[in-house]
Structure formats: C-alpha cells, structure tokens
Scaffold this motif. Structure first.
Motif, mmCIF file in Angstrom:
data_model
loop_
_atom_site.group_PDB
_atom_site.id
_atom_site.type_symbol
_atom_site.label_atom_id
_atom_site.label_comp_id
_atom_site.label_asym_id
_atom_site.label_seq_id
_atom_site.Cartn_x
_atom_site.Cartn_y
_atom_site.Cartn_z
ATOM 1 N N ALA A 36 -0.691 -11.722 8.668
ATOM 2 C CA ALA A 36 -0.666 -12.459 7.410
ATOM 3 C C ALA A 36 0.779 -12.760 7.049
ATOM 4 O O ALA A 36 1.666 -11.933 7.294
ATOM 5 C CB ALA A 36 -1.337 -11.655 6.290
ATOM 6 N N ASN A 37 1.020 -13.921 6.503
ATOM 7 C CA ASN A 37 2.368 -14.335 6.094
ATOM 8 C C ASN A 37 3.371 -14.228 7.236
ATOM 9 O O ASN A 37 4.548 -13.903 7.023
ATOM 10 C CB ASN A 37 2.840 -13.514 4.891
ATOM 11 C CG ASN A 37 2.060 -13.831 3.633
ATOM 12 O OD1 ASN A 37 1.596 -14.959 3.434
ATOM 13 N ND2 ASN A 37 1.890 -12.850 2.769
ATOM 14 N N TRP A 41 0.496 -6.367 9.946
ATOM 15 C CA TRP A 41 0.254 -5.291 8.990
ATOM 16 C C TRP A 41 -0.808 -4.339 9.547
ATOM 17 O O TRP A 41 -1.741 -4.769 10.220
ATOM 18 C CB TRP A 41 -0.218 -5.862 7.648
ATOM 19 C CG TRP A 41 0.625 -7.000 7.181
ATOM 20 C CD1 TRP A 41 0.314 -8.324 7.231
ATOM 21 C CD2 TRP A 41 1.949 -6.933 6.631
ATOM 22 N NE1 TRP A 41 1.344 -9.084 6.742
ATOM 23 C CE2 TRP A 41 2.364 -8.262 6.366
ATOM 24 C CE3 TRP A 41 2.819 -5.875 6.341
ATOM 25 C CZ2 TRP A 41 3.605 -8.551 5.818
ATOM 26 C CZ3 TRP A 41 4.061 -6.176 5.796
ATOM 27 C CH2 TRP A 41 4.440 -7.488 5.541
ATOM 28 N N GLN A 73 3.551 -1.315 3.268
ATOM 29 C CA GLN A 73 2.833 -1.785 2.090
ATOM 30 C C GLN A 73 3.780 -2.100 0.927
ATOM 31 O O GLN A 73 3.372 -2.719 -0.055
ATOM 32 C CB GLN A 73 1.796 -0.747 1.663
ATOM 33 C CG GLN A 73 0.693 -0.542 2.694
ATOM 34 C CD GLN A 73 -0.388 0.403 2.222
ATOM 35 O OE1 GLN A 73 -0.953 0.242 1.149
ATOM 36 N NE2 GLN A 73 -0.671 1.420 3.024
ATOM 37 N N PHE A 78 3.851 -8.281 1.976
ATOM 38 C CA PHE A 78 2.590 -7.601 2.279
ATOM 39 C C PHE A 78 1.471 -8.091 1.366
ATOM 40 O O PHE A 78 1.666 -8.308 0.171
ATOM 41 C CB PHE A 78 2.737 -6.098 2.106
ATOM 42 C CG PHE A 78 1.422 -5.355 2.210
ATOM 43 C CD1 PHE A 78 0.868 -5.075 3.443
ATOM 44 C CD2 PHE A 78 0.727 -4.982 1.059
ATOM 45 C CE1 PHE A 78 -0.346 -4.417 3.544
ATOM 46 C CE2 PHE A 78 -0.488 -4.316 1.141
ATOM 47 C CZ PHE A 78 -1.030 -4.034 2.384
ATOM 48 N N ARG A 79 0.297 -8.248 1.942
ATOM 49 C CA ARG A 79 -0.933 -8.465 1.178
ATOM 50 C C ARG A 79 -2.090 -7.854 1.949
ATOM 51 O O ARG A 79 -2.015 -7.663 3.168
ATOM 52 C CB ARG A 79 -1.188 -9.940 0.882
ATOM 53 C CG ARG A 79 -1.515 -10.795 2.098
ATOM 54 C CD ARG A 79 -2.171 -12.095 1.653
ATOM 55 N NE ARG A 79 -2.347 -13.054 2.720
ATOM 56 C CZ ARG A 79 -3.297 -13.009 3.639
ATOM 57 N NH1 ARG A 79 -4.151 -11.987 3.662
ATOM 58 N NH2 ARG A 79 -3.392 -13.955 4.559
ATOM 59 N N ALA A 80 -3.136 -7.519 1.228
ATOM 60 C CA ALA A 80 -4.315 -6.957 1.867
ATOM 61 C C ALA A 80 -4.969 -7.988 2.775
ATOM 62 O O ALA A 80 -4.814 -9.198 2.584
ATOM 63 C CB ALA A 80 -5.301 -6.471 0.815
ATOM 64 N N ARG A 81 -5.684 -7.503 3.763
ATOM 65 C CA ARG A 81 -6.364 -8.402 4.693
ATOM 66 C C ARG A 81 -7.407 -9.250 3.974
ATOM 67 O O ARG A 81 -8.105 -8.785 3.081
ATOM 68 C CB ARG A 81 -7.050 -7.581 5.801
ATOM 69 C CG ARG A 81 -7.731 -8.430 6.875
ATOM 70 C CD ARG A 81 -8.273 -7.537 7.976
ATOM 71 N NE ARG A 81 -9.174 -6.519 7.466
ATOM 72 C CZ ARG A 81 -10.474 -6.713 7.245
ATOM 73 N NH1 ARG A 81 -11.027 -7.902 7.475
ATOM 74 N NH2 ARG A 81 -11.232 -5.721 6.797
ATOM 75 N N GLN A 82 -7.462 -10.510 4.370
ATOM 76 C CA GLN A 82 -8.427 -11.448 3.807
ATOM 77 C C GLN A 82 -9.292 -12.025 4.920
ATOM 78 O O GLN A 82 -8.924 -11.986 6.099
ATOM 79 C CB GLN A 82 -7.707 -12.589 3.071
ATOM 80 C CG GLN A 82 -6.863 -12.136 1.896
ATOM 81 C CD GLN A 82 -6.112 -13.281 1.245
ATOM 82 O OE1 GLN A 82 -6.195 -14.433 1.682
ATOM 83 N NE2 GLN A 82 -5.355 -12.981 0.196
ATOM 84 N N ASP A 85 -8.097 -13.854 8.442
ATOM 85 C CA ASP A 85 -6.863 -13.367 9.054
ATOM 86 C C ASP A 85 -7.136 -12.946 10.503
ATOM 87 O O ASP A 85 -8.132 -12.269 10.774
ATOM 88 C CB ASP A 85 -6.316 -12.160 8.295
ATOM 89 C CG ASP A 85 -5.764 -12.520 6.929
ATOM 90 O OD1 ASP A 85 -5.430 -13.703 6.734
ATOM 91 O OD2 ASP A 85 -5.654 -11.626 6.073
#
Length: 359
Positions: A36-37, A41, A73, A78-82, A85
């Motif tokens: 992600a991004n 992660w 984190q 960082f972001r949570a998995r969506q 992804d």
C-alpha cells in the motif's frame, strides 16, 4: 509388463504433479504482508512457523521481525490493509526473511493470484525510515512529511551552527553563527517525484554565502544568499528542486568567506502539483462488491486516448484506462491525464500510486 511400467510411471508423475500443485497453489489465507502507498506492510497475526525467531539487521544490530512490524505502524504512509491491496506470502512482500515453512522460499510472492503469482514480488520495507528510528539505535529524528514548513532549529544533525533567539516576525528561534563548512540535516519524506519549491527565510549583514542542497548525498544545486541589510532584516529566497519519492536526508551545506555567513529562521518545501483522488464505479463491471478485472492482462501499456501516457506495467486489479480532466469551469479545460481505474473505484496514477497528479 511394458503397459504396467507405463501405468506406474504415469501414476508417479500424476502424484508428483498433484503434490507440486498442492504445495504451490497459494490462497489468501497464506497472507503475511501487503502493499500500500508504494511500500510493504506486515499483516501477520501469529508469526508462526518460526517467523518470531527471524531477524533483520538495522544499523548493525539484529532486530526481530515482530519489532520491525510493530514500528512500521508508526510510518507516515502506513494504513491498514484494504480490499484490493496486493497480498504476499512472506512478511516483506516476497523479499524475506522467510519463515521455516517450505512454501515461503518456494512461493514468496503474490498469494492472491494463485500459483502464477509465486514469483511476483512487491516493494520492501522503508529501510531508510527504519534506520532513523530511535527504537533501532537511529538518531530518533522526526521525518518531515512534505509539503510543510520546517523550523531551522528542528534539524536532525548539524555541524558548527548554533540555535539562538530569533528576531523575525514569528518570534521563533533561528540558526545562527553559520560559517564556511557548517551544515544542517533534515529527514524528509517526499510523497511523489516532482518539482518542488524550497523557500528559505534568511538574514545576513555580511557578504553572505551559498547554501548547497544535497539529497541523501546527491548534489542538487545551491542557493546564493547576499547581504539582506542586517541580521534583523529578513528575506525569503526560493528555488525549484527536483525531488524523488521516498524518505531522504536533506542537507544544507554552507560555503563562503570567513566569519558569519547568514542566519536561517525556517525552510518551506511545497509543490504546485494538484492530486485528484476520487472513486469511480463502472456499472457494467460492478458485481456488487468490486468491478471485474477480466481485461487486466489485455490492457495496453500506452493509453488508448492519444494523450501520450505510457507505463512499464499495468497495476494489479486495474479495470481499465480512464481520463481525468482538470477544468476551471465547464468550458475551460486546463489539463488532461490518462490513468487507471482500480477494481474498488480508486484512480491510480501510472506508477500505481493512488490519485492522479497534475504538475
């Protein structure tokens, strides 16, 4: 006898094939990390098969994978998995370290693509950022996420300068007693490769000097500072600088004659780019949860609209090419870009980053 031998060989090959297919036929349940991004992660809840014993060396010391995953984190990106992804078998998007199960070294890559994704590796962790964290014996300095204004005294490291009371309109402290050979360093995170404008608030009662700009050791040019009329007469000087995406160390290297060269109050790094972030859903491809990606492997690497956009690879789960127009009003077109539409409706730039950038 010949028929029996052939049948035995057939059965042996059959069972070997079944074993190989079973061994390297991953599913989403194998997931230990995701992309992600533009970074990798961790996404492991149990660190099983000996993963809890694996280490990675940072700043000359081995640290556990669990510690690294925990610290990531705190990363600014960082972001949570969506949903949508890309997901991977090992803890670093296919880049190791592997756990003790044989499937990870044999099939470290994408587990959302079945066996065809085993060799498809993603990005690694942001090691530059990790190396700067106090948890891993780094300097503990904060990373400044661009664009933003940075007070000069908030440097990470320096040589020769002094932090003294300020006399600019904002009343903040300043960096003074800057002489030839001195330097200041600031950790920065650049969200996207582009041309940025760096503005520096300076004052000088001498002949001034030069501020050499270095990005992680690479010379990026210099900015000349002249006499501003006194140590309390502040001016803002600006220059454009090309910055590549990622986490870097920005160094100001000062050169000039003898004695004090200049004082600095702050620096501001900004971008004139416009980033369009939106969600678009195509009715024909929508199945109630996501859009179908059946045409993904058939999409051309050159945009079909004649805008001259091209890419080295089609982003994962891209549904189709689309165009985005930037207008000042309904009748005035300012700019147009071709980009991709992901299966969850998110617009992707040509490098796979979320959002479409207009420079």
């Amino acid at each position: 006898m010949k028929t029996l031998l052939q049948f035995t060989i057939f059965l042996l090959l059959f069972f070997l094939s079944v074993e190989v297919l079973a061994q390297w036929n991953p599913s989403s349940g194998w997931r230990d990390s995701y992309q992600a991004n533009g970074l990798c992660w961790c996404d492991s809840s149990n660190f099983d098969h000996g993963l809890d014993t694996k280490t990675v060396t940072i700043n000359g010391t081995a640290y556990s994978v669990q510690d690294i995953c925990d610290e990531l984190q705190n990363h600014p990106l960082f972001r949570a998995r969506q949903a949508g992804d890309p997901i991977y078998n090992d803890i670093q998007c296919g880049n190791g370290p592997f756990n003790d199960a044989p499937d990870e070294p044999g099939c470290p890559g994408r587990v959302d693509l079945g066996s065809s994704g085993c060799s498809e590796l993603g990005p690694g962790w942001d090691m530059t950022w990790l190396e700067g964290r106090s948890r891993f014996a780094g300097n503990g300095c904060s990373v400044f996420n661009l664009p933003q204004q940075i007070q000069a005294e908030d440097f990470c490291m320096q040589a020769g300068t002094q932090t003294i009371g300020g006399n600019d309109v904002d009343g903040s402290q300043k960096i003074g007693f800057i002489e030839n050979g001195d330097w200041l360093e600031y950790p920065i995170h650049v969200p996207a490769s582009s041309t940025y404008t760096i503005a520096i608030r300076v004052a000088s009662a001498s002949n001034g000097g030069n501020i050499g700009l270095e990005l992680s050791g690479t010379n990026m040019g210099s900015i000349a500072v002249s006499n501003t009329g006194g140590w309390e007469s502040w001016q803002t000087i600006t220059q454009n600088i090309n910055l590549s995406s990622g986490t870097h160390t920005l160094r100001f290297a000062f050169t000039g004659g003898s004695g004090g060269l200049m004082d600095i109050n702050w620096l501001n790094i900004s971008s004139s780019d416009v980033i369009i972030q939106s969600k678009v859903l195509l009715g024909g491809a929508w199945n109630g949860m996501t859009m179908a990606t059946a045409l993904n492997k058939l999409l051309p690497t050159d945009d079909p609209y004649g805008l001259g956009e091209t890419t080295n690879g089609i982003p994962y789960q891209a549904v189709d090419w689309v165009t985005v127009e930037l207008r000042s009003n309904a009748n005035t077109l300012l700019a147009e870009r071709a980009c991709f539409l992901r299966n969850d409706g998110v617009l992707l730039d040509l490098d796979g980053a979320e959002g479409v950038r207009f420079s």
